[in-house]
Design a protein around this motif. Structure first.
Motif, PDB file in Angstrom:
ATOM      1  N   MET A  34       0.854  -1.181   0.000  1.00  0.00           N
ATOM      2  CA  MET A  34       0.000   0.000   0.000  1.00  0.00           C
ATOM      3  C   MET A  34       0.890   1.232   0.000  1.00  0.00           C
ATOM      4  N   ALA A  35       0.343   2.323  -0.478  1.00  0.00           N
ATOM      5  CA  ALA A  35       1.160   3.533  -0.631  1.00  0.00           C
ATOM      6  C   ALA A  35       0.333   4.789  -0.393  1.00  0.00           C
ATOM      7  N   TRP A  36       1.027   5.857  -0.130  1.00  0.00           N
ATOM      8  CA  TRP A  36       0.426   7.185  -0.048  1.00  0.00           C
ATOM      9  C   TRP A  36       0.909   8.019  -1.234  1.00  0.00           C
ATOM     10  N   LEU A  48       4.542   9.141  -2.531  1.00  0.00           N
ATOM     11  CA  LEU A  48       5.207   9.570  -1.306  1.00  0.00           C
ATOM     12  C   LEU A  48       5.911   8.439  -0.559  1.00  0.00           C
ATOM     13  N   ALA A  49       5.194   7.354  -0.340  1.00  0.00           N
ATOM     14  CA  ALA A  49       5.742   6.294   0.507  1.00  0.00           C
ATOM     15  C   ALA A  49       4.953   5.018   0.286  1.00  0.00           C
ATOM     16  N   MET A  79      -5.625  -0.820   8.147  1.00  0.00           N
ATOM     17  CA  MET A  79      -5.349   0.606   8.158  1.00  0.00           C
ATOM     18  C   MET A  79      -3.926   0.887   7.674  1.00  0.00           C
ATOM     19  N   VAL A  80      -3.784   1.988   6.990  1.00  0.00           N
ATOM     20  CA  VAL A  80      -2.472   2.502   6.586  1.00  0.00           C
ATOM     21  C   VAL A  80      -2.387   3.936   7.105  1.00  0.00           C
ATOM     22  N   TYR A  96      -3.840  10.818  -0.841  1.00  0.00           N
ATOM     23  CA  TYR A  96      -4.567   9.599  -1.153  1.00  0.00           C
ATOM     24  C   TYR A  96      -3.749   8.377  -0.750  1.00  0.00           C
ATOM     25  N   CYS A  97      -4.448   7.315  -0.389  1.00  0.00           N
ATOM     26  CA  CYS A  97      -3.781   6.024  -0.249  1.00  0.00           C
ATOM     27  C   CYS A  97      -4.320   5.096  -1.326  1.00  0.00           C
TER      28      CYS A  97
END
Length: 118
Positions: A34-36, A48-49, A79-80, A96-97
């Motif tokens: 998962m990422a942001w 971003l990450a 959850m992230v 956003y994720c």
């Protein structure tokens, strides 16, 4: 079907901190990471990450946020999170994720607005 709900944004002053949350329901058992991301006005979406979704908690942060932002996960709660410290006006964007890999994405959520005043 995957549902992504981002929250935690707001209006803060330069140097402040915020912690964003992403409730990610319906993730596939094969979810890789998962990422942001964020998108500032009139700019493209920026990575971003990212954090691996299973196994060892392995993360990667883009140079633009390395040392200030930290991604984390809670698999039990689906959850992230994105802890953002020392915020700057250039961090103003909608955050956003989503799945890291484009082929794993169904859609983009509404995001959460972060505004940093100088």
């Amino acid at each position: 079907q995957v549902q992504l709900v981002e929250s935690g944004g707001g209006l803060v002053q330069t140097g402040a901190s915020l912690k964003l949350s992403c409730a990610a329901s319906g993730l596939s058992s094969s979810t890789y990471a998962m990422a942001w991301f964020r998108q500032a006005p009139e700019k493209g979406r920026e990575f971003l990450a990212t954090v691996l979704w299973t196994g060892t908690i392995s993360t990667y942060h883009a140079n633009s946020v390395e040392g200030r932002f930290t991604i984390s996960r809670d698999n039990a709660k689906n959850m992230v999170y994105l802890q953002m410290n020392n915020l700057k006006p250039k961090d103003t964007a909608v955050y956003y994720c989503n799945n890291l890999r484009p082929q794993d994405r169904d859609y983009w959520g509404q995001g959460t607005q972060v505004t940093v005043s100088s």
